[in-house]
Write a protein that holds these residues in place. Structure first.
Motif, PDB file in Angstrom:
ATOM      1  N   GLU A  11     118.717  85.817 -13.113  1.00 18.92           N
ATOM      2  CA  GLU A  11     117.653  86.825 -12.964  1.00 18.92           C
ATOM      3  C   GLU A  11     116.538  86.316 -12.060  1.00 18.92           C
ATOM      4  O   GLU A  11     116.151  86.988 -11.098  1.00 18.92           O
ATOM      5  CB  GLU A  11     117.073  87.197 -14.332  1.00 18.92           C
ATOM      6  CG  GLU A  11     117.992  88.082 -15.158  1.00 18.92           C
ATOM      7  CD  GLU A  11     117.402  88.388 -16.526  1.00 18.92           C
ATOM      8  OE1 GLU A  11     116.218  88.752 -16.597  1.00 18.92           O
ATOM      9  OE2 GLU A  11     118.142  88.250 -17.526  1.00 18.92           O
TER      10      GLU A  11
ATOM     11  N   LEU B  94     119.028  89.094  -9.913  1.00 16.08           N
ATOM     12  CA  LEU B  94     119.929  90.074 -10.526  1.00 16.08           C
ATOM     13  C   LEU B  94     119.200  90.845 -11.623  1.00 16.08           C
ATOM     14  O   LEU B  94     118.379  90.280 -12.331  1.00 16.08           O
ATOM     15  CB  LEU B  94     121.146  89.378 -11.155  1.00 16.08           C
ATOM     16  CG  LEU B  94     122.150  88.693 -10.263  1.00 16.08           C
ATOM     17  CD1 LEU B  94     123.405  88.354 -11.074  1.00 16.08           C
ATOM     18  CD2 LEU B  94     122.542  89.578  -9.091  1.00 16.08           C
TER      19      LEU B  94
ATOM     20  N   ARG C  58     123.253  92.924 -15.367  1.00 15.32           N
ATOM     21  CA  ARG C  58     124.260  92.279 -14.524  1.00 15.32           C
ATOM     22  C   ARG C  58     124.300  90.775 -14.800  1.00 15.32           C
ATOM     23  O   ARG C  58     125.363  90.179 -14.938  1.00 15.32           O
ATOM     24  CB  ARG C  58     123.964  92.480 -13.038  1.00 15.32           C
ATOM     25  CG  ARG C  58     123.649  93.899 -12.645  1.00 15.32           C
ATOM     26  CD  ARG C  58     124.814  94.559 -11.978  1.00 15.32           C
ATOM     27  NE  ARG C  58     125.569  95.315 -12.975  1.00 15.32           N
ATOM     28  CZ  ARG C  58     126.625  96.085 -12.672  1.00 15.32           C
ATOM     29  NH1 ARG C  58     127.056  96.175 -11.445  1.00 15.32           N
ATOM     30  NH2 ARG C  58     127.253  96.735 -13.612  1.00 15.32           N
ATOM     31  N   ALA C  59     123.102  90.188 -14.875  1.00 19.85           N
ATOM     32  CA  ALA C  59     123.014  88.747 -15.138  1.00 19.85           C
ATOM     33  C   ALA C  59     123.681  88.401 -16.456  1.00 19.85           C
ATOM     34  O   ALA C  59     124.434  87.426 -16.558  1.00 19.85           O
ATOM     35  CB  ALA C  59     121.548  88.307 -15.142  1.00 19.85           C
TER      36      ALA C  59
ATOM     37  N   VAL D 220     123.195  90.281  -5.356  1.00 19.29           N
ATOM     38  CA  VAL D 220     123.268  91.580  -6.030  1.00 19.29           C
ATOM     39  C   VAL D 220     124.562  92.302  -5.645  1.00 19.29           C
ATOM     40  O   VAL D 220     125.279  92.820  -6.514  1.00 19.29           O
ATOM     41  CB  VAL D 220     122.018  92.432  -5.699  1.00 19.29           C
ATOM     42  CG1 VAL D 220     122.161  93.829  -6.299  1.00 19.29           C
ATOM     43  CG2 VAL D 220     120.763  91.750  -6.224  1.00 19.29           C
TER      44      VAL D 220
ATOM     45  N   ALA E 282     127.476  90.551  -7.312  1.00 17.06           N
ATOM     46  CA  ALA E 282     127.569  90.889  -8.733  1.00 17.06           C
ATOM     47  C   ALA E 282     128.171  92.277  -8.914  1.00 17.06           C
ATOM     48  O   ALA E 282     129.038  92.491  -9.767  1.00 17.06           O
ATOM     49  CB  ALA E 282     126.187  90.820  -9.388  1.00 17.06           C
ATOM     50  N   ASN E 283     127.727  93.217  -8.089  1.00 16.98           N
ATOM     51  CA  ASN E 283     128.258  94.578  -8.207  1.00 16.98           C
ATOM     52  C   ASN E 283     129.750  94.626  -7.922  1.00 16.98           C
ATOM     53  O   ASN E 283     130.511  95.277  -8.636  1.00 16.98           O
ATOM     54  CB  ASN E 283     127.515  95.521  -7.265  1.00 16.98           C
ATOM     55  CG  ASN E 283     126.113  95.797  -7.777  1.00 16.98           C
ATOM     56  OD1 ASN E 283     125.819  95.574  -8.957  1.00 16.98           O
ATOM     57  ND2 ASN E 283     125.238  96.248  -6.895  1.00 16.98           N
TER      58      ASN E 283
END
Lengths: 476, 93
Positions: free
Chosen positions: A307, A312, A316-317, A341, A344-345
């Motif tokens: 984070e 993030l 998500r984190a 980001v 992660a997506n």
């Protein structure tokens, strides 16, 4: 009357050592019967147990992860009971002097609320073998491969009150032991098994009701269902004027019910005494410090780092940090300079969906972290659109390597010639005068139609941002 | 007379003793209880309980597989085996 349930869990965590806790036999799962059991595991006369250092180290690692006191002196005891899959007639366990003392496990409930549950203790013990009752008619078949596998039994205080809370605790423990690398977490192979102690009492009562123990639950869902069933059963018994008998019950997942196994008073006479074959174990500060120095990052710390350092969003984190392997993959991507980001997506959407569909874990992903990182970089620098990126991803999934090579071969490079794009935009607008009129009359939705047409003409290679700007210009 | 519940002990150990065996077991257990009674008479004020009489601590073993499992040899002494399993009289709770 209103009732409040109280739940405590005892979780057996199979430690991921190479050899058994007291012998040099292997611990491989799924081997042919009795091919992983040496004379120590078989309980043959004259053998002596020798404690596995790695099992001690893993227990200490767990203790440090839950902020517990590591007892500098711990003792192994014999827990005596008769069963064919326990060839010595006793299980080596720890009663009064466990290796790990009181600690805490923090976790989030499904609704996001934070909970902290006290862990009373954790102790080392050996697993028993397996009895198979339906393999040979009229006999019980015994496989001692599992006998002597190291277990860490983690005992919680009776501090939980709902089935969901019990399941969340079990899940949090599962995440933790995987994150610190002491258990493979394969629930279907029995790597973590849980017994639940359940009681109910009138709400506000300051004494607990009589409890029952539900044995051998091996999934998150079953913890929740077994505990829910048992709470309802106990309330029914009490409300119809009955009383709860202290007993061990077995959860039957097919019928979704618990049923009585045996009355506690008959079997619970284990006549513990210190095992004369094993000396007390001393764990000094140097040993503890060495384990601490070796400790992998905990999921909570990792989430916080994702984070604050990588920007993030919290959900998500958390989704990445709770799965150590996924988090490692993610970090391999960011190390290869993928935007965190976007990375992660992609991981949590596209990759997760594919892995799920193909029933794979992240470790078996056909796409290497470096390739996915490059794909994300090509999205960030506008070489790829989200549509062409999916095409590249499909190729990667099918086994192709090298994002730039795929882009080249498939001609997927996003159009960076704005004059050529402007010409296509003008053509599309001119070819659809009715829709153009509608847009000018204030029907904004028609823009989507134009974007679609242009993407079709460019085979998805146009930069959507640029298309939007050019379109609005052309439609003025 | 010592308070020995031999039936309970037999149940725990899954043993069925005949009358003569039961009598002998009873006498032996009585002897053990007398010995413990005698030990109880010793003044242990200020002596910490010991888990082991040796003044030593447990040595640890590196986590390495050192055993070659010779199942056939180990099972040679078993009264009944089948398909690699040890067979025992059917136990169902």
């Amino acid at each position: 009357m209103k009732w409040q349930a109280t739940i405590g869990l005892e979780v057996h965590v199979q430690l991921a050592t190479q050899s058994k806790i007291f012998s040099g036999a292997p611990t491989a799962y799924g081997a042919p019967p009795n091919t992983q059991a040496c004379p120590v595991d078989l309980g043959l006369p004259g053998v002596l147990p020798v404690l596995n250092e790695q099992a001690v180290r893993m227990a200490v690692r767990f203790g440090l992860a839950i902020g517990a006191q590591i007892n500098e002196r711990c003792v192994f005891d014999r827990k005596n009971y008769f069963y064919p899959d326990l060839p010595k007639g006793y299980q080596i366990s720890q009663l009064d002097h466990p290796i790990v003392g009181r600690g805490k496990l923090e976790f989030a409930l499904p609704d996001g609320a934070q909970r902290t549950v006290t862990i009373t203790r954790a102790h080392l013990e050996e697993d028993a073998g397996k009895s198979v009752h339906d393999a040979v008619p009229g006999a019980t078949a015994v496989d001692l491969n599992r006998a002597g596998t190291p277990l860490l039994e983690v005992v919680s205080e009776p501090e939980m009150h709902t089935p969901a809370e019990a399941a969340a605790y079990f899940r949090a423990l599962w995440q933790l032991v995987r994150a610190i690398g002491i258990c493979d977490g394969q629930l279907q192979e029995g790597s973590m098994r849980c017994d639940a102690n359940v009681s109910v009492a009138p709400t506000g009562s300051d004494t607990l009701g009589e409890r029952t123990e539900i044995k051998n639950i091996n999934s998150f869902r079953f913890v929740e269902r077994a505990v829910r069933y048992e709470i309802e059963r106990q309330i029914d018994v009490l409300e119809s004027g009955g009383r709860i008998v202290r007993e061990t019950r077995l959860y039957d997942d097919e019928r979704d019910e618990t049923r009585s196994m045996r009355a506690k008073e008959l079997s619970d006479d284990y006549r513990y005494f210190p095992d004369p074959d094993l000396l007390p174990v001393e764990i000094d500060a140097a040993f503890i410090e060495a384990v601490r120095a070796d400790m992998p990052e905990l999921p909570s710390a990792r989430q916080a780092r994702f984070e604050t350092d990588l920007g993030l969003p919290a959900d998500r984190a958390a989704a990445l940090a709770e799965d150590a392997e996924l988090a490692n993959y993610f970090e391999a991507m960011t190390a290869a300079e993928a935007d965190p980001v976007l990375a992660a997506n992609w991981l949590l959407n596209d990759v997760a969906a594919r892995l799920n569909a193909d029933e794979l874990g992240i470790r078996q992903s056909p796409v290497a972290a470096e390739d996915l990182a490059m794909l994300v970089r090509r999205l960030s620098d506008d070489t790829l659109s989200s549509k062409t990126a999916r095409t590249v991803f499909d190729r990667l999934w099918a086994g192709a390597r090298g994002v730039d090579a795929i882009i080249e071969q498939e001609g997927l490079k996003q159009m960076d010639d704005s004059d050529a794009l402007a010409a296509i935009v003008a053509e599309v607008v001119a070819g659809n005068p009715d829709q153009a009129e509608q847009f000018r009359a204030g029907k904004d939705k028609v823009l989507g139609f134009f974007v679609g047409q242009i993407m079709k003409r460019t085979q998805g290679k146009a930069n959507p941002k640029q298309v939007n700007i050019l379109l609005r210009e052309a439609l003025k | 007379m010592a308070d020995i519940d031999l039936d309970h002990l037999q149940r725990l150990a899954a043993l069925r003793l005949n009358e003569a065996e039961a009598e002998r077991a009873y006498r032996e257990l009585e002897g053990i209880i007398h010995m413990i009674d005698a030990m109880r008479g010793i003044d242990t004020e200020g002596v910490a309980p010991m888990a082991n009489p040796l003044d030593a601590v447990q040595r640890l073993r590196p986590d390495v597989v050192t055993e070659n499992i010779d199942r056939e040899a180990y099972q040679a002494v078993a009264p009944n085996v089948d398909g690699g399993f040890y067979l025992v009289p059917r136990v169902v709770e």
